[in-house]
Scaffold this active site. Structure first.
Site, mmCIF file in Angstrom:
data_model
loop_
_atom_site.group_PDB
_atom_site.id
_atom_site.type_symbol
_atom_site.label_atom_id
_atom_site.label_comp_id
_atom_site.label_asym_id
_atom_site.label_seq_id
_atom_site.Cartn_x
_atom_site.Cartn_y
_atom_site.Cartn_z
ATOM 1 N N LEU A 1 -29.147 -38.062 -10.158
ATOM 2 C CA LEU A 1 -28.591 -37.935 -8.816
ATOM 3 C C LEU A 1 -27.618 -39.060 -8.507
ATOM 4 O O LEU A 1 -26.578 -38.842 -7.879
ATOM 5 C CB LEU A 1 -29.718 -37.907 -7.785
ATOM 6 C CG LEU A 1 -29.300 -37.867 -6.312
ATOM 7 C CD1 LEU A 1 -28.356 -36.701 -6.038
ATOM 8 C CD2 LEU A 1 -30.528 -37.794 -5.417
ATOM 9 N N ASP B 1 -35.801 -56.202 -10.351
ATOM 10 C CA ASP B 1 -37.183 -55.930 -10.719
ATOM 11 C C ASP B 1 -37.828 -55.296 -9.495
ATOM 12 O O ASP B 1 -38.247 -55.989 -8.575
ATOM 13 C CB ASP B 1 -37.908 -57.210 -11.129
ATOM 14 C CG ASP B 1 -39.363 -56.945 -11.502
ATOM 15 O OD1 ASP B 1 -39.783 -55.764 -11.485
ATOM 16 O OD2 ASP B 1 -40.090 -57.919 -11.784
ATOM 17 N N TYR C 1 -47.211 -38.277 -7.070
ATOM 18 C CA TYR C 1 -45.771 -38.289 -6.836
ATOM 19 C C TYR C 1 -45.457 -37.878 -5.399
ATOM 20 O O TYR C 1 -44.711 -38.570 -4.685
ATOM 21 C CB TYR C 1 -45.081 -37.347 -7.821
ATOM 22 C CG TYR C 1 -43.611 -37.136 -7.532
ATOM 23 C CD1 TYR C 1 -42.697 -38.177 -7.670
ATOM 24 C CD2 TYR C 1 -43.139 -35.893 -7.114
ATOM 25 C CE1 TYR C 1 -41.349 -37.984 -7.386
ATOM 26 C CE2 TYR C 1 -41.792 -35.689 -6.845
ATOM 27 C CZ TYR C 1 -40.902 -36.740 -6.986
ATOM 28 O OH TYR C 1 -39.573 -36.550 -6.709
ATOM 29 N N LYS D 1 -43.943 -40.374 -2.452
ATOM 30 C CA LYS D 1 -42.647 -40.054 -1.841
ATOM 31 C C LYS D 1 -42.802 -39.878 -0.327
ATOM 32 O O LYS D 1 -41.932 -40.307 0.448
ATOM 33 C CB LYS D 1 -42.062 -38.792 -2.464
ATOM 34 C CG LYS D 1 -41.593 -38.960 -3.902
ATOM 35 C CD LYS D 1 -40.437 -39.936 -4.037
ATOM 36 C CE LYS D 1 -39.126 -39.360 -3.541
ATOM 37 N NZ LYS D 1 -37.981 -40.293 -3.804
#
Length: 295
Positions: A18, A42, A134, A138
């Site tokens: 993306l 980092d 996940y 998110k």
């Protein structure tokens, strides 16, 4: 680059599927775009906020696009801490940074924030209920931005990305077909295939209109993974059998939403643009991707 043009910072702009599309869209519109260098930060360090603040002050962008994320859905189940650090920690730090600066934040999220129990497209007003690490991380990233009470921000939920420059589902399927002559693909997960070039261009519309809030941006229409694969194979004129199989045939520790089509009406209301149909976008991608492979 013309110094009168707005400047953008794209985190993940060099290495990501993306991020590269966002960089291309910004260039096409004349923005002065800067991509973060892989390994420059980092993202797991305790001083990420300070590092980002220093970097933002050096670049002095009008808008930050965050395309960084822990996107390996399977591995996230076993690496929840790393997924949390990238998917929640980075947008949270960015929200703190831009809170005191005249900078817009654009953050990309996912259809995985929903549980897939609907049978009609999810709107921006539907309540998230993620089923996986996940999806939960998110969603936590979204909440961090919302709770920061930013005035100039976009949370863009999207799904099922394909595009040039990096491995993606469509290219993987075509490679399997080329090698084996057959691809088994699930038919009982339905979503919104999305071309990264369109996603980036549509997102930039919102930014240039200074529209803030949560938006869904995907290509129009819906498909199963099997339908997406079959369309790609058909257009590529490959001799390959695409065999529909149930999700259960591919054992996984991840619970995926069975239906995660996203409603883009709020985007259309603001921009006056209806996203083009995914088969049309797919054909363009496949034409351009063939050119890229030949270069």
């Amino acid at each position: 680059m013309n110094s009168t043009m707005p400047k953008a910072l794209v985190l993940g702009g060099q290495g990501g599927l993306l991020g590269r599309a966002v960089m291309a869209a910004l260039a096409a519109k004349g923005w002065d775009a800067v991509a973060s260098v892989p390994g420059e930060f980092d993202y797991f360090s305790g001083d990420l906020h300070d590092k980002l603040a220093e970097y933002v002050d050096k670049i002095n962008p009008a808008c930050i696009f965050n395309t960084v994320g822990y996107t390996n859905v399977e591995e996230a189940e076993s690496n929840a801490d790393k997924a949390q650090a990238l998917n929640r920690g980075v947008p949270a730090a960015l929200a703190r940074v831009v809170k005191s600066r005249p900078v817009r934040l654009v953050h990309f999220s996912t259809d995985f924030v929903f549980d897939g129990r609907k049978s009609v497209p999810y709107t921006v007003d539907d309540q998230p209920n993620p089923l996986s690490v996940y999806g939960r991380t998110k969603r936590a990233g979204e909440q961090a931005i919302l709770e920061s009470a930013l005035k100039r921000y976009n949370i863009v939920r999207t799904a099922w990305l394909f595009g040039g420059g990096k491995k993606n589902f469509v290219r993987t399927i075509l490679n399997i077909c080329r090698d084996r002559g057959e691809a088994k693909v699930v038919f009982d997960q339905i979503g919104s295939p999305t071309y990264t070039a369109d996603l980036a261009a549509y997102t930039l519309m919102l930014v240039e209109l200074e529209a803030s809030g949560v938006f869904h941006i995907v290509n129009s229409g819906q498909a199963s993974w099997c339908e997406l694969a079959a369309e790609a194979v058909n257009y590529s004129q490959m001799e390959c059998r695409v065999t529909p199989v149930p999700t259960a045939e591919f054992p996984s520790k991840v619970t995926r939403p069975a239906y995660s089509v996203l409603d883009t009406s709020s985007f259309t209301q603001i921009t006056g643009t209806v996203p083009r149909a995914w088969p049309q976008a797919l054909r363009e991608y496949l034409m351009l991707d063939d050119v890229e492979k030949e270069v």
